[in-house]
Design an enzyme around this catalytic site. Structure first.
Site, PDB file in Angstrom:
ATOM      1  N   ASN A 172      14.102 -18.909 -18.331  1.00  0.00           N
ATOM      2  CA  ASN A 172      13.341 -19.870 -19.119  1.00  0.00           C
ATOM      3  C   ASN A 172      14.331 -20.804 -19.802  1.00  0.00           C
ATOM      4  O   ASN A 172      14.892 -20.486 -20.855  1.00  0.00           O
ATOM      5  CB  ASN A 172      12.482 -19.141 -20.149  1.00  0.00           C
ATOM      6  N   GLU A 173      14.551 -21.934 -19.185  1.00  0.00           N
ATOM      7  CA  GLU A 173      15.551 -22.888 -19.646  1.00  0.00           C
ATOM      8  C   GLU A 173      15.049 -23.657 -20.873  1.00  0.00           C
ATOM      9  O   GLU A 173      13.863 -23.600 -21.215  1.00  0.00           O
ATOM     10  CB  GLU A 173      15.876 -23.880 -18.513  1.00  0.00           C
ATOM     11  N   PRO A 174      15.951 -24.369 -21.562  1.00  0.00           N
ATOM     12  CA  PRO A 174      15.527 -25.198 -22.693  1.00  0.00           C
ATOM     13  C   PRO A 174      14.351 -26.099 -22.316  1.00  0.00           C
ATOM     14  O   PRO A 174      14.351 -26.724 -21.254  1.00  0.00           O
ATOM     15  CB  PRO A 174      16.783 -26.025 -22.992  1.00  0.00           C
ATOM     16  N   SER A 176      11.238 -24.739 -22.234  1.00  0.00           N
ATOM     17  CA  SER A 176      10.165 -23.835 -21.829  1.00  0.00           C
ATOM     18  C   SER A 176       9.184 -23.617 -22.975  1.00  0.00           C
ATOM     19  O   SER A 176       9.577 -23.544 -24.142  1.00  0.00           O
ATOM     20  CB  SER A 176      10.738 -22.485 -21.385  1.00  0.00           C
TER      21      SER A 176
END
Length: 646
Positions: A172-174, A176
């Protein structure tokens, strides 16, 4: 709220309320990653046993990467030695690269089998890992089914997490959403850069992955996030003490009522209660803490140490220190003199001089200095200026290259060197045949595929030749360059074997042979691949063995730890600082340049894309600038060392 075994103790449990003002999630600090991993494994084992007694399933959310591997080792140990059964356990892994065949060496299916599932009695029907081999049209239905299966089993009891450099949990990348579910995502460039070493180049890292969503993670009954090492310290502080925001997904965990951050001391080093405990509450002052606090205050106010006032100390929570010592002037002078005493242009000790206030003793002179270099270039990258100074001042310098560093050599370098050999020996049919075999292997080599033993040897020889060239340039005798080729490293892959008795014995034998007065070793524990950490542990164990056996020479030996390839020591921790002038800085860079296979582009740059000489130069000049800003003499650059007391 929080328990800690950190050495910098706050004086009273009453201060826990003060800690809560900074830390917004339950945080437990353990002495090292091994003890922290044991704690996590024990918590999981307790859950499994509890569910067994209730006749229920234990549902685990599992993570991959280097962080949880020791946890899995302990779980396997509990199974084999203590009879812990996993028959009532169902697991759901966080994520998987896409596309990714389950039999690929990069697959998390393979990772989990190697680290856990192949060694326990879990029912394989209860193992769930995102399928990286799906057709794109099947991904959404798969993700929906993954979510449904978790719900059908009653939800995840314990969800294990690591934390990425950008604060991502799972993939879950920045950006999300806190409500996101299991889905296909595109990987952030920083994430791909961090994974590049495992894939032997960023270009080989998959662009996408299937991951549980933040919402899926937040639905777990309990969450355990683990982080080890200084490399995670900045993002841990943000996640624990920062505001909740989508740009740092780990901050969402502050909203979970049963979330624990399990840290080693290094990962916790930037938390307020560790870095600046006087801001949290009353502390028990000692010399190191006084030094650390005074340097912090000087940097905070951009004032030289000798200019700090009673009011400055009072304003930043250190009024009790002033009351205890007497005045700001007394504190300032004490710390200034401590810092002044760390600076020496004589890292081997200055002969015929009063050494009572110097880091190194004057006698014996000359000394035998022994430098351990985990990789073939760490010596010149991290302490090249000091190495040159030791040689220039007449000491007998030995360098022990602990590993071959062969996996960091690009394939084309092998072709280039074999081409050169063929030009020298044009009629050598055996060499021509070998060249043909090597070209054929490398032409058909898949990303991440392990080299043949011969190619591994050739790559090791390339790095050996470069190390010898650097030794000659620095004035170290070739006979004093020792290539240890420690067995733990020689796997041909990024993942190494655990160190063994053979690694330790090779180190003991070499030290007994040379019997140095000084040992320099890499304390650069932020090395992203762990080689530095393992190499240092081997040295520590070897020294302990030598001490136990009564080695007499060890009584007159000092051990200094250097850094510089990945980060530098904190000024407060430094016990020896060696100034480097402009000329010696250029000589150091020239020595680094001898490692041509690492020039321009390194195979494993870590999270810093610059060349190693650029990193080293910046760190050394920054150290000198920090000393100068504290009110000490101005130098071009400095290399810092911490003494290891064994």
């Amino acid at each position: 709220m929080t328990k800690t075994i950190n050495k910098q103790q706050i004086t009273s449990d009453a201060n826990l309320a003060e800690i809560q003002k900074f830390e917004k999630v339950n945080t437990l600090i353990h002495e090292d990653a091994d003890r922290a991993s044991y704690f996590v494994a024990t918590e999981i084992a307790k859950l499994i046993k509890k569910r067994q007694a209730e006749g229920k399933m234990a549902i685990l959310g599992l993570a991959t990467g280097s962080t949880p591997t020791k946890v899995y080792d302990y779980l396997v140990k509990f199974h084999k030695e203590d009879g812990l059964s996993f028959k009532n356990v169902a697991t759901f892994n966080l994520d998987e690269y896409y596309p990714m065949h389950p039999k690929s060496i990069h697959s998390y299916v393979r990772f989990m089998n190697e680290h856990l599932f192949n060694h326990i009695d879990i029912n394989r029907k209860n193992v769930h890992i995102p399928d990286g081999n799906l057709h794109t049209s099947d991904i959404r239905p798969f993700c929906d089914a993954y979510e449904q299966r978790i719900q059908d089993l009653g939800g995840i009891d314990i969800q294990m997490l690591g934390i990425g450099r950008t604060g991502h949990i799972g993939f879950n990348e920045p950006g999300s959403s806190i409500h996101s579910k299991t889905r296909l995502v595109r990987l952030d460039r920083v994430t791909k850069l961090d994974a590049a070493s495992d894939f032997f180049g960023e270009e080989n890292v998959p662009q996408r992955a299937i991951t549980m969503g933040v919402g899926t993670i937040m639905a777990a009954k309990r969450i355990i996030l683990m982080a080890w090492g200084e490399g995670k310290s900045h993002i841990v502080k943000e996640a624990v003490e920062g505001k909740i925001r989508e740009t740092v997904p780990a901050t969402f965990l502050q909203k979970h009522t049963q979330c624990d951050f399990i840290l080693d001391q290094a990962a916790a080093s930037f938390l307020t209660r560790v870095e600046t405990p006087w801001l949290v509450g009353e502390v028990i002052w000692n010399d190191f803490l006084i030094k650390k606090a005074t340097i912090w205050l000087s940097e905070k106010l951009s004032k030289a140490i000798l200019k700090l006032t009673n009011e400055d100390y009072n304003e930043y929570g250190m009024g009790n220190l002033v009351a205890e010592i007497g005045s700001a002037e007394q504190i300032n002078l004490k710390v200034f003199n401590q810092l002044q005493a760390t600076i020496t242009g004589w890292p081997g000790g200055k002969p015929d001089a009063d050494d009572s206030h110097r880091p190194e003793r004057a006698l014996p002179y000359p000394k035998t200095a022994f430098i351990f270099s985990p990789h073939p270039d760490d010596d010149v990258i991290s302490m090249g200026g000091t190495l040159l100074r030791l040689v220039d001042q007449g000491h007998e310098v030995h360098v022990a290259y602990q590993t071959s560093g062969n996996i960091a050599v690009f394939d084309d370098e092998v072709i280039r060197f074999l081409d050169f050999a063929l030009e020298i020996e044009k009629g050598d049919e055996k060499l021509k045949t070998k060249m043909k075999e090597v070209r054929e292997f490398l032409n058909n080599k898949k990303p991440g595929q392990i080299d043949s033993s011969e190619i591994q040897e050739y790559k090791g020889l390339i790095r050996k030749g470069e190390a010898l060239a650097a030794c000659r340039y620095c004035g170290v005798k070739e006979a004093h360059a020792h290539f240890m080729n420690l067995p733990f490293y020689e796997t041909g892959a990024v993942k190494k074997k655990p160190h063994s008795e053979k690694d330790i014995q090779l180190t003991v034998d070499l030290l007994n042979k040379v019997q140095p007065h000084q040992i320099f070793a890499a304390g650069d524990l932020s090395d992203p691949h762990g080689t530095h950490r393992v190499c240092l542990q081997i040295i520590y164990l070897a020294l302990e063995q030598l001490k136990t056996s009564g080695a007499q020479w060890l009584k007159d030996c000092k051990v200094w730890l250097y850094r510089g390839a990945w980060q530098e020591w904190d000024i407060a921790a430094m016990e020896m600082a060696v100034p480097i002038g402009p000329k010696d800085m250029q000589r150091k860079i020239n020595a680094i340049f001898k490692h041509q296979s690492q020039k321009d582009s390194a195979m494993f740059p870590g999270n810093d894309e610059r060349e190693f000489w650029q990193r080293a130069q910046q760190r050394n000049t920054e150290t000198a600038a920090k000393y100068n800003a504290l009110g000490l003499a101005e130098y071009e650059a400095m290399e810092g060392f911490v003494q290891y007391h064994f």
